[in-house]
Design a protein around this motif. Sequence first.
Motif: not given
Length: 224
Positions: A77-85, A96-102, A141-147, A159-163
């Motif tokens: 979980t921690s390593r994945t959060t670091d990727l989102a950050d 980076a483009d927002a979608f490319d970063a996603l 919070a990190a993934v929500q921020g990226l989305v 029509d697509a959300g973080v969930g």
Amino acid sequence: MTIETGTAPARRVPRPRADALRNRERIVTAAREMFVEFGPQVPLDEIARRAGVGNATLYRNFPERNDLIHEVVLSVTSRTTDLADEAIAAVDAAEADAFDALRRFVHGAADERIGALCPMLDGTFDMDQPELEAERKRLEAAVQGLVDRAHRAGRLRPDAGVGDLLVAVSQLTRPLPGTACLNMDRFVHRHLQLFLDGLEAPARSELPGSAATLEDLRGDSHES
């Protein structure tokens, strides 16, 4: 007679030796790999063998199976959060483009075996431990921020959300225990790319139902 005054100096807690920390990391890495391959009930002795440590070393670090599962869940979980950050930082710095970063985050999460957490979180595992709860909130919070950034840039279909993103990543990277299924890993990034193409705006179809929310996911996790 000697009269002692003042308080005794605080005892210094010895820091773990470097080799002890390396052994612990090797155990966690081996456990993550073997939980993916064989499921969370893989014998701990086999994990010790793959880690290259003795059984006593494993049990000294992780007396109970759930202690080891806790550390694996926390690490992934921690390593994945670091990727989102890191992805957010790249977008905010206009690197980076927002979608490319996603997109990079999703493929990175797959490499971290984020879907492997699901089989570990059975009814005997306490996900409400403060350390795990704090890391889960940090990830959300990190993934929500990226989305949010991809939405604001008009690059993620509205029509697509973080969930939706988290459900798909979890399902598409969830391993099927057993050695016969290991060669399925080579298809993970291919199928993730197909999914991501469907998320990119403009949308080519209308999605049925409503977007999954973080609250939906928390409700599902507590019911299962």
